[in-house]
Design a protein around this motif. Structure first.
Motif, short mmCIF file in Angstrom:
data_model
loop_
_atom_site.label_atom_id
_atom_site.label_comp_id
_atom_site.label_asym_id
_atom_site.label_seq_id
_atom_site.Cartn_x
_atom_site.Cartn_y
_atom_site.Cartn_z
N MET A 288 0.83 -1.20 0.00
CA MET A 288 0.00 0.00 0.00
C MET A 288 0.87 1.25 0.00
SD MET A 288 -3.19 1.03 2.52
CE MET A 288 -2.44 0.23 3.95
N ALA A 289 1.88 1.30 0.86
CA ALA A 289 2.73 2.48 0.95
C ALA A 289 3.48 2.73 -0.36
CB ALA A 289 3.71 2.33 2.10
N ARG A 290 4.00 1.66 -0.94
CA ARG A 290 4.73 1.82 -2.21
C ARG A 290 3.81 2.35 -3.31
NH1 ARG A 290 9.74 -0.66 -2.60
NH2 ARG A 290 10.34 -1.96 -0.81
N ARG A 291 2.59 1.85 -3.36
CA ARG A 291 1.65 2.29 -4.38
C ARG A 291 1.30 3.76 -4.18
NH1 ARG A 291 -0.07 0.03 -9.28
NH2 ARG A 291 -2.20 0.71 -9.75
N LEU A 292 1.04 4.15 -2.95
CA LEU A 292 0.65 5.53 -2.66
C LEU A 292 1.78 6.50 -2.95
CD1 LEU A 292 -1.20 4.90 0.73
CD2 LEU A 292 -2.25 5.32 -1.50
N LEU A 293 3.02 6.08 -2.71
CA LEU A 293 4.16 6.95 -2.97
C LEU A 293 4.47 7.06 -4.46
CD1 LEU A 293 6.48 5.73 -0.08
CD2 LEU A 293 5.54 8.04 -0.31
N MET A 355 -7.84 -7.43 11.72
CA MET A 355 -6.81 -6.43 11.43
C MET A 355 -6.27 -6.59 10.01
SD MET A 355 -3.21 -6.47 11.10
CE MET A 355 -2.73 -7.95 11.99
N ALA A 356 -5.89 -7.81 9.65
CA ALA A 356 -5.30 -8.03 8.33
C ALA A 356 -6.28 -7.76 7.21
CB ALA A 356 -4.79 -9.47 8.24
N LEU A 357 -7.54 -8.12 7.40
CA LEU A 357 -8.55 -7.88 6.36
C LEU A 357 -8.73 -6.40 6.09
CD1 LEU A 357 -11.22 -10.55 7.33
CD2 LEU A 357 -10.06 -10.39 5.13
N GLN A 358 -8.72 -5.57 7.14
CA GLN A 358 -8.88 -4.13 6.94
C GLN A 358 -7.69 -3.55 6.18
OE1 GLN A 358 -11.64 -1.98 7.68
NE2 GLN A 358 -10.35 -0.92 6.18
N ILE A 359 -6.49 -3.98 6.54
CA ILE A 359 -5.30 -3.46 5.87
C ILE A 359 -5.26 -3.94 4.42
CG2 ILE A 359 -2.77 -3.48 5.87
CD1 ILE A 359 -2.93 -3.71 8.95
N LEU A 360 -5.62 -5.20 4.19
CA LEU A 360 -5.69 -5.69 2.81
C LEU A 360 -6.73 -4.93 2.01
CD1 LEU A 360 -5.37 -9.52 3.46
CD2 LEU A 360 -3.87 -8.20 1.94
N ASP A 361 -7.86 -4.65 2.63
CA ASP A 361 -8.91 -3.91 1.93
C ASP A 361 -8.43 -2.52 1.55
OD1 ASP A 361 -11.89 -4.06 1.21
OD2 ASP A 361 -11.79 -2.16 2.29
N ALA A 363 -5.28 -1.68 1.10
CA ALA A 363 -4.24 -1.86 0.08
C ALA A 363 -4.88 -2.10 -1.29
CB ALA A 363 -3.34 -3.03 0.47
N ILE A 364 -5.95 -2.88 -1.32
CA ILE A 364 -6.67 -3.09 -2.58
C ILE A 364 -7.21 -1.77 -3.10
CG2 ILE A 364 -8.79 -4.11 -3.54
CD1 ILE A 364 -8.23 -6.54 -1.67
N GLN A 365 -7.78 -0.96 -2.20
CA GLN A 365 -8.31 0.35 -2.61
C GLN A 365 -7.21 1.23 -3.18
OE1 GLN A 365 -11.48 0.74 -2.51
NE2 GLN A 365 -11.81 2.91 -2.92
N ALA A 366 -6.04 1.18 -2.56
CA ALA A 366 -4.91 2.00 -3.02
C ALA A 366 -4.45 1.58 -4.42
CB ALA A 366 -3.75 1.89 -2.04
N GLN A 374 -5.39 -10.37 -10.38
CA GLN A 374 -4.42 -11.35 -9.91
C GLN A 374 -3.00 -10.79 -9.88
OE1 GLN A 374 -5.93 -11.19 -12.83
NE2 GLN A 374 -5.05 -12.57 -14.38
N ASP A 375 -2.80 -9.56 -10.35
CA ASP A 375 -1.45 -9.04 -10.54
C ASP A 375 -0.70 -8.74 -9.25
OD1 ASP A 375 -2.00 -9.26 -13.18
OD2 ASP A 375 -1.95 -7.12 -13.64
N PHE A 376 -1.41 -8.43 -8.18
CA PHE A 376 -0.74 -7.97 -6.96
C PHE A 376 -0.93 -8.92 -5.77
CE2 PHE A 376 -1.48 -4.18 -9.53
CZ PHE A 376 -0.22 -3.61 -9.54
N HIS A 377 -1.61 -10.04 -5.96
CA HIS A 377 -1.81 -11.06 -4.92
C HIS A 377 -2.66 -10.56 -3.75
CE1 HIS A 377 1.04 -13.91 -6.73
NE2 HIS A 377 1.83 -12.88 -6.94
N LEU A 378 -3.15 -9.34 -3.81
CA LEU A 378 -3.91 -8.80 -2.68
C LEU A 378 -5.29 -9.43 -2.56
CD1 LEU A 378 -2.90 -5.05 -3.13
CD2 LEU A 378 -2.15 -6.58 -1.28
#
Length: 421
Positions: A288-293, A355-361, A363-366, A374-378
């Motif tokens: 998520m951080a890498r994508r946002l940056l 916790m993990a589901l919220q962060i994954l969600d 990250a998917i939004q980002a 399937q490209d990012f395994h998220l």
């Protein structure tokens, strides 16, 4: 409190991390290509090659705590592997959770871990020699058949699979599903939970027995998907047991001991899942951080939008809090035993997947449209994590136990007050 890791804790965590970085992460594309081509239910060559290196490096069967073989039997069987405490293993499992197939490389993947621990704690010498040895060597895989489609299996007393004694055999009839691992062509043995005495007290009706998967009457009727993913080559199957005859010496521990075995198995299994879940969350926040940056929208980096600063901050806070609770539970299991840590295990089992589901969600939004591809395994990781909210007991069961413990603490304060009118 001293939160400093011991030399041994640091050593094994760093060795596992270094092995993943050197041997597993560089081969992800190779693994994914092998998994996607040809037959779905197969052995993946990349995993097997990495297994040989992990075993040679002494990073093998790390999941088994040192005390676990002493519970019930005169143990003349030597466990093969480096036995870590729950706390030591917690740190290693977090590293394994960062790549979804890494745990298998170290022979530390479910349901084999739980099944090996059951065999080691409760199995006879003959059962260990026949089934535990090849499992420890990574030569075969196994399954655990407990859940049934016809009943609410969150209450295991509902389980209806029958096990009827007939001379020197038990005859088993029933239907199981979410039998993880049966899709693997190396799956040779299943631990099956069923009812041996319907008239016994409620928690003494169930037993566990070893059923070779090639026994006549065992049929894998279909493989189940998880949000469209088949999770091959491991997978989750619906299995029919029709007049399956198994010798009486395949019974584990004795008739009516199924719940005792289940409690011994599921406690460590639950925390192992939670340990790996933290690794999943760490991978998600990094992505998520890498994508946002790296993305710009409306004239500035997405990372500079305040809503994303809030989401990243909350993700980091939630990971750190969850890790501390997980390590506390692991430490309590080591110091006081699994039973004393039941409340902490219940809390982490609810907290970690949520916790993990919220962060994954997030990250998917980002990642926008790419996040659900399937490209990012998220998306695959989200589907896998979502199952943990009911695997090894649904949130509601664990929350009930937590609430009842809390009510018990304050029962005296709830006593009626005298009428002061």
């Amino acid at each position: 409190m001293d939160f400093t890791l011991s030399q041994r804790e640091t050593e094994f965590r760093d060795r596992v991390r270094a092995f993943i970085d050197a041997e597993i992460r560089p081969r992800r594309a190779e693994h994914d290509a092998e998994a996607a081509s040809g037959e779905r239910w197969k052995v993946i060559p990349t995993i097997e090659a990495c297994k040989a290196k992990a075993r040679a490096a002494g990073l093998w069967n790390l999941f088994m705590p040192p005390h676990s073989g002493q519970a019930h039997v005169d143990d003349r069987f030597v466990f093969e592997g480096t036995q870590l405490t729950n706390l030591e293993y917690a740190l290693c499992a977090e590293e394994m959770g960062r790549i979804d197939w890494a745990a298998e490389v170290f022979n530390c993947s479910a349901p084999d871990t739980g099944n090996m621990e059951v065999l080691h704690r409760y199995g006879t010498l003959a059962q260990k020699q026949r089934w535990l040895a090849p499992l420890m060597h990574g030569e075969i895989r196994s399954a655990f058949l407990m859940t049934e489609p016809a009943v609410a299996s969150s209450d295991a007393t509902n389980i209806e699979t029958s096990m009827v004694r007939d001379g020197d055999h038990y005859v088993i009839n029933g239907r199981k599903w979410w039998s993880s691992g049966v899709g693997d062509p190396r799956c040779r043995i299943a631990i099956v939970m069923g009812k041996t005495d319907p008239d016994a007290p409620r928690h003494a009706q169930q037993s566990m027995i070893l059923v070779p998967m090639d026994t006549p009457g065992v049929t894998i009727e279909r493989m189940l998907s998880v949000y469209g993913y088949d999770h091959a080559p491991h997978g989750h199957g619906e299995v029919v047991l029709r007049d399956v005859r198994v010798p009486v010496d395949h019974m584990l521990l004795g008739e009516g001991r199924g719940f005792e075995i289940a409690q011994g198995r599921l406690g460590p299994g639950r925390i192992h899942h939670c340990m790996r879940t933290i690794g999943v969350a760490e991978t998600a926040i990094e992505a998520m951080a890498r994508r946002l940056l790296g993305r710009v929208a409306f004239g500035k980096r997405i990372a500079d939008q305040s809503v994303w600063e809030q989401r990243i901050a909350k993700a980091r806070i939630d990971i750190e809090m969850t890790r501390l609770l997980c390590l506390k539970a692991a430490d309590m299991m080591d110091r006081a035993g699994n039973k004393s840590a039941q409340l902490e295990i219940a809390m982490i089992k609810v907290a970690a997947p949520t916790m993990a589901l919220q962060i994954l969600d997030d990250a998917i939004q980002a990642h926008g449209g790419g996040g659900v591809s399937q490209d990012f395994h998220l998306a695959h990781a989200w589907a896998a994590m979502r199952t943990l909210r009911f695997a090894d007991g649904p949130d509601e069961v664990h929350n009930r136990a937590i609430a009842r413990a809390e009510f018990g603490r304050h029962a005296d304060a709830a006593a009626p007050r005298p009428d002061r009118r």
